[in-house]
Enzyme design. Structure first.
Site, mmCIF file in Angstrom:
data_model
loop_
_atom_site.group_PDB
_atom_site.id
_atom_site.type_symbol
_atom_site.label_atom_id
_atom_site.label_comp_id
_atom_site.label_asym_id
_atom_site.label_seq_id
_atom_site.Cartn_x
_atom_site.Cartn_y
_atom_site.Cartn_z
ATOM 1 N N GLU A 31 -12.205 7.180 -3.834
ATOM 2 C CA GLU A 31 -11.565 7.713 -4.893
ATOM 3 C C GLU A 31 -12.493 7.516 -6.102
ATOM 4 O OE1 GLU A 31 -7.508 6.407 -5.714
ATOM 5 O OE2 GLU A 31 -6.844 7.111 -3.695
ATOM 6 N N HIS A 44 -3.429 5.970 -9.194
ATOM 7 C CA HIS A 44 -3.886 4.591 -8.853
ATOM 8 C C HIS A 44 -4.723 4.132 -10.016
ATOM 9 C CE1 HIS A 44 -4.272 5.663 -4.368
ATOM 10 N NE2 HIS A 44 -2.978 5.558 -4.750
#
Lengths: 301, 375
Positions: A210, A247
């Site tokens: 990510e 996140h």
């Protein structure tokens, strides 16, 4: 960090709704859950296992190698430090939104007592066909199947999709290692890659990264030395800069942690980086073909 | 959570015993004029939780109250870093001998707190790191202990700080204490100034409070800067959901940050433009009902992808929420489903039976169909 059926698992916060649901799923799948911890329910039996007041007590009475935490963020630090003190070797921290300074205290305790932390904010670990620890749908046969591809993912939902795609393509998994979506993780992409490199049951690795942080860049420097083929997908190519995408780890500022930086680093290390999750299985198959041909060549020489 | 300079100084630095210059917070040019009459030669600083205020013209000097008024009129109402300037800090001017950089933050690789200090104050730390990496001193700390004075003094060795060193050691120690006491993610003083009279003061301050720790910092959090949001984003925030409105036309409803970002990426890959980021992962997966309402309320949405891949988030629970919302909202845009993972059998049956829609077997087929429908 590849869990095995022999590993004795202690569930912290076993009596809660999620603790109960997932403990039952883990036990049904074959995970060796030996105890639960809840100071208010010590002495009772829950999900078929004894409950103890503290992790130390559980470990002393029935043993424990792995602990998994179904504990709210406000109490996560104390639970993690107690588990490390109790001698737990592998601590799976599912909890999301733990204050960062508490996370640092957890990592300090883990270092002091020789505990490996997976997470925080991880979906856990799966060894398909054997056991799982955490909140992954190991028991859904369309998603997970035993095999020889290791999968490393910061995200549980995306990791689930990737394993589903692999299984559909006939590629089973040797291990799913959910490292977690937090910025400060106990186990990094690089650590997980090292474990897969050493694992005899793994022939290829899939890295699901990510944007944000520098973990993929760091993993790339290790990937260079690996002989097993590696395929990576990095989520966040379409994410606008400077915005936190859920996140906390996934924030892009400047070039550090950007999609381009991660992709470049991985490609320079010989990793195949794909554009979409559906391309992973084909890339893994292609990588395995090349490495198997290479192995045959070496064997015949 | 970000803080404007005045709030960071008042709530974090001053209680920790770190000195700042005399100043007054003003919201009008008249107030600024009065403050300048009281303070004397002053500096007027736009109060926004963003950097590069000086370069944007948001910091001006004034010798007289009239000059202060003129400067305030220019600064108030400016837009800096996406924030409209509504407040000014009118602060006493100082005779500065040297400027330093000081900060405490998380070293995410070492997983420990880090004190940074540099004699190159006034520049961004990124600029210092790029241009004069040797000018940055670092001290990694143990989260469970207090920093030792000798260690802080050690990090400053050789910088030629002279008689200011003792002051700076004390300030760094207090800065660390404040960072710990208030759950700082970043606590930065730039510049930290050595004045002609030998005093050391914080001329500016940036404080970022860890969002995950707001619950245990209620007093300080009251002083946090409001996050600029669209009306829709605010509705999301009120429902406890992180929504980012984008300028595309394909709506996204997926669970988990990773899967949501990926859904956006795949939309872009097939030539479409995502209309939003909305996360209903983790504990929020039970909020799919309000989530559907939110993504459909985005006026730019021409089609919608509902992409569930259940791990912790049970797809059956999410599908139930979607069905409930669906019956109330009767969506007018085409909706494309892909559902896998925990609870998928029940979820697929629910969508098929209740909505008469067949979920796609492959996520990318659902996304491609949605991109096509939006064109």
């Amino acid at each position: 960090m590849i869990v095995r059926r022999k590993d004795r698992v202690v569930v912290l916060g076993i009596t809660g709704k999620q603790g109960t649901f997932w403990s039952e799923k883990m036990i049904a799948y074959g995970t060796n859950v030996v105890a639960g911890v809840n100071p208010k329910r010590a002495g009772e039996t829950h999900a078929g296992v004894p409950i103890f007041a503290a992790t130390t007590e559980a470990v002393a009475k029935v043993g424990g190698d792995v602990a998994v935490m179904f504990i709210p963020s406000t109490m996560a630090k104390d639970a993690a430090v107690s588990a490390a003190q109790a001698g737990i070797k592998l601590l799976v921290v599912l909890t999301e939104h733990i204050p960062a300074q508490d996370v640092m205290a957890m990592h300090a305790a883990a270092a002091r007592y020789g505990t490996r932390i997976i997470g925080p904010n991880t979906a856990g670990l799966v060894t398909p066909g054997e056991c799982f620890v955490g909140i992954m749908p190991a028991f859904v046969p369309s998603v997970f199947k035993a095999g020889r591809v290791g999968v490393i993912s910061r995200s549980g939902s995306l990791g689930t999709l990737i394993c589903l795609n692999l299984t559909r393509a006939g590629l089973g998994q040797s291990a799913f290692i959910g490292i977690g979506g937090d910025p400060m993780l106990g186990t990094t992409t690089r650590d997980a890659l090292e474990a897969l490199a050493k694992d005899d049951g793994t022939d290829a690795a899939v890295v699901v990264g990510e944007i944000g942080g520098a973990m993929e860049e760091d993993a790339a420097s290790y990937a260079k030395k690996m002989t097993k083929p590696i395929v990576a997908f990095i989520a966040g190519a379409a994410a606008p800069a400077g915005k936190k995408m859920g996140h906390a780890g996934a924030i892009v500022t400047g070039n550090a942690g950007s999609y381009a930086s991660k992709r470049q680093a991985l490609e320079a290390a010989g990793v195949t980086v794909v554009d979409t999750p559906s391309q992973i299985a084909a890339a893994v198959s292609a990588g395995l073909k090349v490495s198997r041909a290479g192995n045959k060549l070496v064997a015949s020489q | 959570m970000n803080f404007e300079e005045h709030a960071a100084k008042l709530l974090v630095l001053n209680p920790a015993g770190i000195p700042t210059l005399r100043g007054t917070l003003c919201t009008t040019a008249t107030e600024a004029e009065a403050a300048a009459a009281n303070i004397g030669p002053c500096v007027l600083k736009a109060q926004v939780p963003a950097g590069k205020r000086g370069k944007a013209g948001g910091i001006k000097l004034a010798r007289t109250p009239q000059e202060a008024r003129n400067a305030a009129e220019k600064i108030l109402g400016m837009t800096i870093g996406g924030y409209e300037v509504e407040r000014l800090l009118v602060e006493q001017q100082a005779r500065i001998a040297r400027e330093f950089y000081a900060a405490v933050l998380h070293d995410v690789v070492a997983r420990r707190p880090l004190i940074l200090f540099s004699t190159e104050g006034g520049m961004d730390i990124e600029e210092i790191a790029a241009e004069k990496p040797d000018a940055i001193r670092r001290l990694l700390l143990d989260i469970d202990g207090k920093p030792k004075t000798a260690d802080i003094a050690g990090m400053l060795k050789g910088l030629g700080l002279g008689s200011a060193e003792a002051h700076i050691v004390q300030i760094l120690d207090r800065l660390y204490t404040a960072y710990r006491a208030h759950d700082g993610e970043l606590l930065e003083i730039n510049p930290l100034a050595l004045l002609d009279d030998g005093g050391v003061v914080a001329l500016d301050c940036k404080f970022v409070l860890d969002d995950a720790a707001v619950y245990r910092q209620p007093e300080v959090a009251k002083g946090g800067a409001a996050v600029p949001m669209t009306a829709l984003e605010r509705r999301g925030a009120e429902a406890g959901l992180k929504l980012i409105q984008l300028d595309g036309n394909v709506g996204v409803l997926a669970n988990g940050a990773g899967l949501t970002m990926t859904t956006m990426d795949v939309i872009q890959h097939y030539g479409g433009r995502p209309a939003n980021f909305l996360e209903i992962g983790g504990e929020a997966y039970t909020k799919s009902e309000i989530a559907l309402d939110l993504v459909l309320s985005n006026p730019g949405v021409k089609s919608l992808v509902i992409n569930f891949c259940g791990a912790f988030a049970r797809t059956d629970v999410m599908a139930e929420g979607v069905v409930r919302a669906w019956h109330k909202l009767a969506p007018r845009v085409p909706v494309f489903f892909s559902i896998h993972g925990t609870g998928e059998k029940e979820a697929v049956a629910l969508v098929r039976n209740e909505l008469g829609i067949e979920p796609y077997d492959f996520m990318e087929d659902a996304i491609q169909a949605a991109v096509k429908a939006a064109q």
